[in-house]
Design a protein around this motif. Structure first.
Motif, PDB file in Angstrom:
ATOM      1  N   ALA A   1       0.834  -1.205   0.000  1.00 46.82           N
ATOM      2  CA  ALA A   1       0.000   0.000   0.000  1.00 46.82           C
ATOM      3  C   ALA A   1       0.871   1.259   0.000  1.00 46.82           C
ATOM      4  N   HIS A   2       1.988   1.254   0.749  1.00 42.27           N
ATOM      5  CA  HIS A   2       2.877   2.429   0.725  1.00 42.27           C
ATOM      6  C   HIS A   2       3.334   2.712  -0.709  1.00 42.27           C
ATOM      7  N   LEU A   3       3.594   1.658  -1.476  1.00 46.18           N
ATOM      8  CA  LEU A   3       4.050   1.871  -2.854  1.00 46.18           C
ATOM      9  C   LEU A   3       2.905   2.287  -3.780  1.00 46.18           C
TER      10      LEU A   3
ATOM     11  N   SER B   1      10.292   3.327   5.590  1.00 46.39           N
ATOM     12  CA  SER B   1       9.337   3.642   6.662  1.00 46.39           C
ATOM     13  C   SER B   1       9.984   3.412   8.021  1.00 46.39           C
ATOM     14  N   GLY B   2       9.160   3.446   9.064  1.00 43.78           N
ATOM     15  CA  GLY B   2       9.680   3.239  10.414  1.00 43.78           C
ATOM     16  C   GLY B   2       9.997   1.770  10.667  1.00 43.78           C
ATOM     17  N   GLY B   3       9.332   0.882   9.932  1.00 44.75           N
ATOM     18  CA  GLY B   3       9.530  -0.546  10.160  1.00 44.75           C
ATOM     19  C   GLY B   3      10.272  -1.245   9.038  1.00 44.75           C
TER      20      GLY B   3
ATOM     21  N   TYR C   1      16.214   7.237  12.154  1.00 44.15           N
ATOM     22  CA  TYR C   1      15.824   8.631  12.393  1.00 44.15           C
ATOM     23  C   TYR C   1      15.259   8.799  13.806  1.00 44.15           C
ATOM     24  N   ASP C   2      14.383   7.875  14.190  1.00 41.55           N
ATOM     25  CA  ASP C   2      13.740   7.986  15.506  1.00 41.55           C
ATOM     26  C   ASP C   2      14.763   7.816  16.630  1.00 41.55           C
ATOM     27  N   LYS C   3      15.743   6.928  16.425  1.00 33.29           N
ATOM     28  CA  LYS C   3      16.747   6.710  17.473  1.00 33.29           C
ATOM     29  C   LYS C   3      17.692   7.900  17.588  1.00 33.29           C
TER      30      LYS C   3
ATOM     31  N   GLY D   1      10.731  10.902  15.604  1.00 33.23           N
ATOM     32  CA  GLY D   1      11.823  11.842  15.432  1.00 33.23           C
ATOM     33  C   GLY D   1      12.104  12.307  14.019  1.00 33.23           C
ATOM     34  N   GLY D   2      11.652  11.527  13.011  1.00 32.66           N
ATOM     35  CA  GLY D   2      11.998  11.858  11.624  1.00 32.66           C
ATOM     36  C   GLY D   2      11.761  13.317  11.269  1.00 32.66           C
ATOM     37  N   PRO D   3      10.547  13.813  11.459  1.00 33.83           N
ATOM     38  CA  PRO D   3      10.278  15.200  11.074  1.00 33.83           C
ATOM     39  C   PRO D   3      11.122  16.197  11.874  1.00 33.83           C
TER      40      PRO D   3
ATOM     41  N   VAL E   1      14.243  15.674  13.168  1.00 34.54           N
ATOM     42  CA  VAL E   1      15.613  15.653  12.638  1.00 34.54           C
ATOM     43  C   VAL E   1      15.657  16.408  11.312  1.00 34.54           C
ATOM     44  N   ASP E   2      14.664  16.167  10.471  1.00 32.16           N
ATOM     45  CA  ASP E   2      14.576  16.828   9.159  1.00 32.16           C
ATOM     46  C   ASP E   2      14.570  18.347   9.341  1.00 32.16           C
ATOM     47  N   ALA E   3      13.745  18.837  10.274  1.00 30.37           N
ATOM     48  CA  ALA E   3      13.625  20.285  10.484  1.00 30.37           C
ATOM     49  C   ALA E   3      14.923  20.878  11.028  1.00 30.37           C
TER      50      ALA E   3
ATOM     51  N   GLY F   1       6.241   5.399   1.989  1.00 28.93           N
ATOM     52  CA  GLY F   1       6.621   5.205   3.388  1.00 28.93           C
ATOM     53  C   GLY F   1       6.947   6.527   4.049  1.00 28.93           C
ATOM     54  N   GLY F   2       6.891   6.559   5.377  1.00 27.60           N
ATOM     55  CA  GLY F   2       7.040   7.798   6.136  1.00 27.60           C
ATOM     56  C   GLY F   2       8.267   8.618   5.778  1.00 27.60           C
ATOM     57  N   VAL F   3       9.387   7.951   5.509  1.00 25.02           N
ATOM     58  CA  VAL F   3      10.628   8.696   5.242  1.00 25.02           C
ATOM     59  C   VAL F   3      10.616   9.317   3.838  1.00 25.02           C
TER      60      VAL F   3
ATOM     61  N   ALA G   1       8.698  11.428   3.119  1.00 25.03           N
ATOM     62  CA  ALA G   1       8.385  12.841   3.412  1.00 25.03           C
ATOM     63  C   ALA G   1       9.668  13.637   3.651  1.00 25.03           C
ATOM     64  N   ASN G   2      10.793  12.961   3.768  1.00 27.27           N
ATOM     65  CA  ASN G   2      12.046  13.648   4.118  1.00 27.27           C
ATOM     66  C   ASN G   2      12.517  14.593   3.004  1.00 27.27           C
ATOM     67  N   SER G   3      12.825  15.815   3.384  1.00 28.63           N
ATOM     68  CA  SER G   3      13.143  16.835   2.374  1.00 28.63           C
ATOM     69  C   SER G   3      14.407  16.478   1.596  1.00 28.63           C
TER      70      SER G   3
ATOM     71  N   LEU H   1       2.972   9.293   5.224  1.00 26.58           N
ATOM     72  CA  LEU H   1       2.878   8.594   6.508  1.00 26.58           C
ATOM     73  C   LEU H   1       1.697   7.631   6.489  1.00 26.58           C
ATOM     74  N   ASP H   2       1.607   6.786   7.510  1.00 27.88           N
ATOM     75  CA  ASP H   2       0.540   5.794   7.547  1.00 27.88           C
ATOM     76  C   ASP H   2      -0.829   6.445   7.362  1.00 27.88           C
ATOM     77  N   ASN H   3      -1.603   5.883   6.462  1.00 33.31           N
ATOM     78  CA  ASN H   3      -2.940   6.405   6.169  1.00 33.31           C
ATOM     79  C   ASN H   3      -3.779   5.280   5.590  1.00 33.31           C
TER      80      ASN H   3
HETATM   81  O1  KG4 Z   1       5.274   4.765   7.082  1.00 33.74           O
HETATM   82  P1  KG4 Z   1       5.255   5.234   8.477  1.00 33.74           P
HETATM   83  O2  KG4 Z   1       4.218   6.266   8.860  1.00 33.74           O
HETATM   84  O3  KG4 Z   1       5.081   4.044   9.478  1.00 33.74           O
HETATM   85  C1  KG4 Z   1       5.613   2.778   9.248  1.00 33.74           C
HETATM   86  O4  KG4 Z   1       5.053   2.048   8.407  1.00 33.74           O
HETATM   87  O5  KG4 Z   1       6.648   2.516   9.884  1.00 33.74           O
HETATM   88  O6  KG4 Z   1       6.705   5.798   8.792  1.00 33.74           O
HETATM   89  C2  KG4 Z   1       7.024   6.363  10.017  1.00 33.74           C
HETATM   90  C3  KG4 Z   1       8.482   6.758  10.014  1.00 33.74           C
HETATM   91  C4  KG4 Z   1       8.965   7.186  11.381  1.00 33.74           C
HETATM   92  O7  KG4 Z   1      10.166   6.508  11.657  1.00 33.74           O
HETATM   93  C5  KG4 Z   1       9.187   8.691  11.211  1.00 33.74           C
HETATM   94  O8  KG4 Z   1      10.185   9.200  12.058  1.00 33.74           O
HETATM   95  C6  KG4 Z   1       9.581   8.752   9.748  1.00 33.74           C
HETATM   96  O9  KG4 Z   1       8.712   7.857   9.113  1.00 33.74           O
HETATM   97  N1  KG4 Z   1       9.432  10.096   9.167  1.00 33.74           N
HETATM   98  C7  KG4 Z   1      10.462  10.827   8.671  1.00 33.74           C
HETATM   99  C8  KG4 Z   1       9.914  12.072   8.264  1.00 33.74           C
HETATM  100  N2  KG4 Z   1       8.578  12.051   8.517  1.00 33.74           N
HETATM  101  C9  KG4 Z   1       8.304  10.831   9.067  1.00 33.74           C
HETATM  102  N3  KG4 Z   1      11.766  10.544   8.565  1.00 33.74           N
HETATM  103  C10 KG4 Z   1      12.561  11.479   8.032  1.00 33.74           C
HETATM  104  N4  KG4 Z   1      12.127  12.697   7.635  1.00 33.74           N
HETATM  105  C11 KG4 Z   1      10.815  13.027   7.719  1.00 33.74           C
HETATM  106  N5  KG4 Z   1      10.397  14.234   7.305  1.00 33.74           N
END
Ligand code: KG4
Ligand code: ZN
Length: 356
Positions: free
Chosen positions: A115-117, A142-144, A172-174, A185-187, A189-191, A292-294, A296-298, A324-326
């Motif tokens: 679904a992410h793809l 993504s996060g996982g 990113y989260d760690k 933490g991803g957003p 760290v990005d900011a 996947g969530g990442v 979104a990373n700029s 992100l997850d939706n």
């Molecule tokens: O896809 P997702 O919502 O959940 C999983 O399926 O895991 O991804 C969540 C991950 C988290 O680790 C979050 O920190 C990361 O996506 N994330 C980002 C950004 N926005 C969310 N990582 C880097 N930069 C971002 N802007």
């Protein structure tokens, strides 16, 4: 016209969405539980399940209301049934089954990674929806998960590689936790990276074996740990390492430098695998598909755009609200399954692992 209600409860987001013809998003409601898990520095599975239980029906009602759709108009109910936290998935699967049974519609279980793809295909604007040129090189960040696929279509995925330790979002989260920036933490760290010098630290790139399309982020994470907290003293092998300082005590400028340098290395790690994948299958791919969530990373988005242009690939990344997850991505992909006749029944089970 086909209307599908999607439900997503695999981790800490309770989400529901209504999607028309697999492309046009009529509603996309997401109730995040971040505040619930914040004090624990990560998602607590039992708390997540309970919160899904409380929120699922209000979120579904909100999605139906926002879409202006009646329950009788739904052609199917779709649910993310794998991978994820099993207790969390079960809430969504049970809810989707009850709805599908009471409405007499098919139920469709969707793999969260697939679904992410699919997310790059979604749009709020009916005019903006467009087809993908297959085959695509698919990247889930993504996060996982951090995985590469050969995608013959939205439903034909062959795995080319995946992470052997941490997922990139997890790294990113760690890093964010280490610097005291909070979760997720991803957003953050990005900011913070926007204000930093990305060459302040030279963090390692994991190359693994020469031809490997796998990823590794644990070495990078450890290098960041030492940059933030200093090289630890280890009085004896049986004792835990003693660090000189706490990462959270660094100045904002020093944290920004760590974030920017980490982000450069994390993106480079990903881009190296994409380069290798193209080298191994020259001329095969027409599209670079990312989700996947990442995604979104700029920095990653910028590097992906440069990479795709250089290699003459069409780049398809999700609109920000679908990174992100939706549940829109769940309903969207379910449409492909519905027209392919690949629907499930009330024996649909949840699973902690991906089918991919
Ligand atoms: O896809 P997702 O919502 O959940 C999983 O399926 O895991 O991804 C969540 C991950 C988290 O680790 C979050 O920190 C990361 O996506 N994330 C980002 C950004 N926005 C969310 N990582 C880097 N930069 C971002 N802007
Ligand atoms: Zn996800």
């Amino acid at each position: 016209m086909t209307l599908i209600l999607g439900i997503e409860t695999s981790c800490d987001e309770t989400a529901a969405a209504v999607v028309r013809d697999g492309r046009v998003v009529l509603s996309n409601v997401i109730a995040s539980q971040h505040e619930l898990h914040e004090e624990y520095g990560g998602v607590v599975p039992e708390l997540a399940s309970r919160a899904h239980l409380e929120r699922l029906l209000p979120v579904v009602r909100a999605a139906m209301r926002e879409a202006g759709a009646g329950y009788g108009e739904l052609d199917a109910v779709a649910v993310g049934n794998r991978p994820g936290l099993i207790g969390a998935l079960l809430v969504g699967v049970a809810g989707a089954k009850a709805l599908a049974w009471s409405l007499g519609t098919p139920i469709i279980g969707v793999d969260h990674l697939e679904a992410h793809l699919y997310a790059p295909m979604l749009s709020r604007d009916p005019e903006a929806a467009s087809d993908i040129a297959w085959p695509a090189l698919g990247l889930v960040v993504s996060g996982g998960h951090t995985s590469l696929y050969r995608c013959g279509s939205a439903l034909e995925l062959t795995k080319l590689g995946g992470t052997i330790d941490d997922a990139v979002g997890e790294a990113y989260d760690k890093v964010a936790a280490l610097l005291g920036l909070g979760h997720p933490g991803g957003p953050k760290v990005d900011a913070l990276a926007q204000a930093g010098n990305d060459k302040a630290h030279e963090f390692p790139l994991s190359r693994l074996e020469k031809d490997s399309l796998n990823f590794s982020f644990s070495g990078l994470k450890t290098a960041v740990l030492y940059a933030a907290r200093g090289q630890p003293e280890r009085p004896s092998p049986s004792e835990a390492p003693r660090f000189l300082r706490d990462g959270a005590d660094m100045t904002d400028a020093a944290k920004a430098d760590v974030c920017a340098s980490f982000q450069r290395a994390a993106a480079r790690n990903v881009m190296l695998r994409l380069e290798r994948a193209l080298e191994q299958s020259p001329g095969e791919f027409r599209t670079l598909l990312v989700g996947g969530g990442v995604s979104a990373n700029s920095r990653l988005r910028t590097e992906l755009a440069t990479f795709a242009a250089k290699h003459r690939l069409a780049l398809r990344v999700p609109a920000m609200e679908f990174c992100l997850d939706n549940a829109a991505m769940i309903a969207g992909l379910a449409h492909e399954r519905l027209i392919a006749g690949a629907v499930d029944d009330l024996t649909l089970a949840a699973s902690p692992t991906t089918s991919r």
